[in-house]
Design a protein around this motif. Structure first.
Motif, PDB file in Angstrom:
ATOM      1  N   MET A  33       1.445   0.447  14.829  1.00 27.96           N
ATOM      2  CA  MET A  33       1.710   1.541  13.911  1.00 27.96           C
ATOM      3  C   MET A  33       1.515   0.990  12.487  1.00 27.96           C
ATOM      4  O   MET A  33       2.186   0.061  12.079  1.00 27.96           O
ATOM      5  N   ILE A  34       0.585   1.589  11.761  1.00 21.91           N
ATOM      6  CA  ILE A  34       0.314   1.190  10.380  1.00 21.91           C
ATOM      7  C   ILE A  34       1.111   2.103   9.467  1.00 21.91           C
ATOM      8  O   ILE A  34       1.055   3.324   9.604  1.00 21.91           O
ATOM      9  N   VAL A  35       1.836   1.518   8.522  1.00 24.72           N
ATOM     10  CA  VAL A  35       2.654   2.300   7.595  1.00 24.72           C
ATOM     11  C   VAL A  35       2.366   1.842   6.170  1.00 24.72           C
ATOM     12  O   VAL A  35       2.363   0.649   5.877  1.00 24.72           O
ATOM     13  N   THR A  36       2.100   2.817   5.310  1.00 25.86           N
ATOM     14  CA  THR A  36       1.983   2.541   3.876  1.00 25.86           C
ATOM     15  C   THR A  36       2.724   3.631   3.119  1.00 25.86           C
ATOM     16  O   THR A  36       2.945   4.723   3.630  1.00 25.86           O
ATOM     17  N   LYS A  37       3.070   3.300   1.895  1.00 23.16           N
ATOM     18  CA  LYS A  37       3.659   4.272   0.990  1.00 23.16           C
ATOM     19  C   LYS A  37       2.911   4.144  -0.329  1.00 23.16           C
ATOM     20  O   LYS A  37       2.535   3.049  -0.743  1.00 23.16           O
ATOM     21  N   THR A  38       2.689   5.304  -0.971  1.00 26.38           N
ATOM     22  CA  THR A  38       2.006   5.295  -2.263  1.00 26.38           C
ATOM     23  C   THR A  38       2.828   6.066  -3.285  1.00 26.38           C
ATOM     24  O   THR A  38       3.717   6.845  -2.934  1.00 26.38           O
ATOM     25  N   ASP A  39       2.462   5.874  -4.533  1.00 27.37           N
ATOM     26  CA  ASP A  39       3.032   6.708  -5.587  1.00 27.37           C
ATOM     27  C   ASP A  39       2.284   8.044  -5.594  1.00 27.37           C
ATOM     28  O   ASP A  39       1.349   8.231  -4.803  1.00 27.37           O
ATOM     29  N   PRO A  40       2.646   8.975  -6.459  1.00 21.78           N
ATOM     30  CA  PRO A  40       1.975  10.293  -6.440  1.00 21.78           C
ATOM     31  C   PRO A  40       0.465  10.247  -6.697  1.00 21.78           C
ATOM     32  O   PRO A  40      -0.251  11.167  -6.315  1.00 21.78           O
ATOM     33  N   LYS A  41      -0.027   9.186  -7.317  1.00 24.10           N
ATOM     34  CA  LYS A  41      -1.466   9.082  -7.600  1.00 24.10           C
ATOM     35  C   LYS A  41      -2.234   8.321  -6.523  1.00 24.10           C
ATOM     36  O   LYS A  41      -3.428   8.090  -6.661  1.00 24.10           O
ATOM     37  N   GLY A  42      -1.536   7.898  -5.456  1.00 26.95           N
ATOM     38  CA  GLY A  42      -2.207   7.214  -4.365  1.00 26.95           C
ATOM     39  C   GLY A  42      -2.282   5.707  -4.498  1.00 26.95           C
ATOM     40  O   GLY A  42      -3.032   5.055  -3.764  1.00 26.95           O
ATOM     41  N   GLN A  43      -1.496   5.124  -5.415  1.00 28.74           N
ATOM     42  CA  GLN A  43      -1.442   3.670  -5.557  1.00 28.74           C
ATOM     43  C   GLN A  43      -0.443   3.115  -4.532  1.00 28.74           C
ATOM     44  O   GLN A  43       0.684   3.606  -4.431  1.00 28.74           O
TER      45      GLN A  43
END
Length: 191
Positions: free
Chosen positions: A30-40
């Motif tokens: 399971m790949i998990v990422t989180k970004t800020d509202p601009k996709g960073q």
């Protein structure tokens, strides 16, 4: 299909026409990422870094599209952003590159907006698992056609036209929207 030992691990891969290797994710990855509202990217789990072959410092505060494979039509991402702007989650099948641009992997992506206590957008969570082979086989020619549509039009008009064509294909399949279409193609993966 071939087997290789890489970094002390046994992995399966296939070769594409560009001589790229496909990394096949196992069902338990399971790949998990989180970004800020601009996709960073503000967070990436170890599975993401292992599969995409990045170090943490190479991805943090970088745009999530750094893994975008050129086989992915811009229209899919246009549809994704329109869905997320409506404060809805998005499901899609996505082909991603690894850091060396010689390997790729397919995922079933679920992207969900994250809101703070005041109801303001804080960013996005993305959870990805392997896409089914049936989904990949069904979507590769659709994505190829979308890229051809985009190539004939401007950078602005192309994605909109390819999304319109995609949604026509989805409706002709009997699905009510792209997300339902994608989920139906991955029913064996999601239980």
């Amino acid at each position: 299909m071939a087997l290789a030992v890489e970094k002390g691990k046994l992995s399966m891969f296939s070769l594409s026409s560009r001589h790229e290797k496909e990394i096949l994710l196992s069902l338990d990855q399971m790949i998990v990422t989180k970004t800020d509202p601009k996709g960073q990217i503000t967070y990436a789990n170890r599975t993401f870094m292992e599969i995409a072959d990045f170090q943490e410092h190479e991805v943090l505060n970088k745009p999530h599209n750094l893994i975008r494979h050129p086989d992915m039509p811009r229209g899919v991402f246009r549809l994704m952003w329109k869905t997320l702007q409506k404060r809805q989650e998005f499901f899609g099948v996505v082909k991603n590159y690894t850091s060396n641009r010689k390997q790729y992997y397919w995922v079933l992506a679920n992207i969900t907006p994250d809101f703070n206590n005041a109801g303001q957008l804080a960013g996005f969570y993305s959870v990805r698992r392997p896409a089914s082979r049936a989904a990949i086989a069904a979507l590769e020619p659709i994505y190829q056609q979308m890229r051809q549509i985009e190539a004939k039009l401007s950078k602005t008009e192309g994605p909109d036209a390819s999304v319109a064509w995609l949604l026509d294909q989805v409706r002709m399949s009997g699905a009510s929207n792209y997300e339902d279409f994608v989920m139906s193609l991955n029913k064996d993966i999601i239980k």
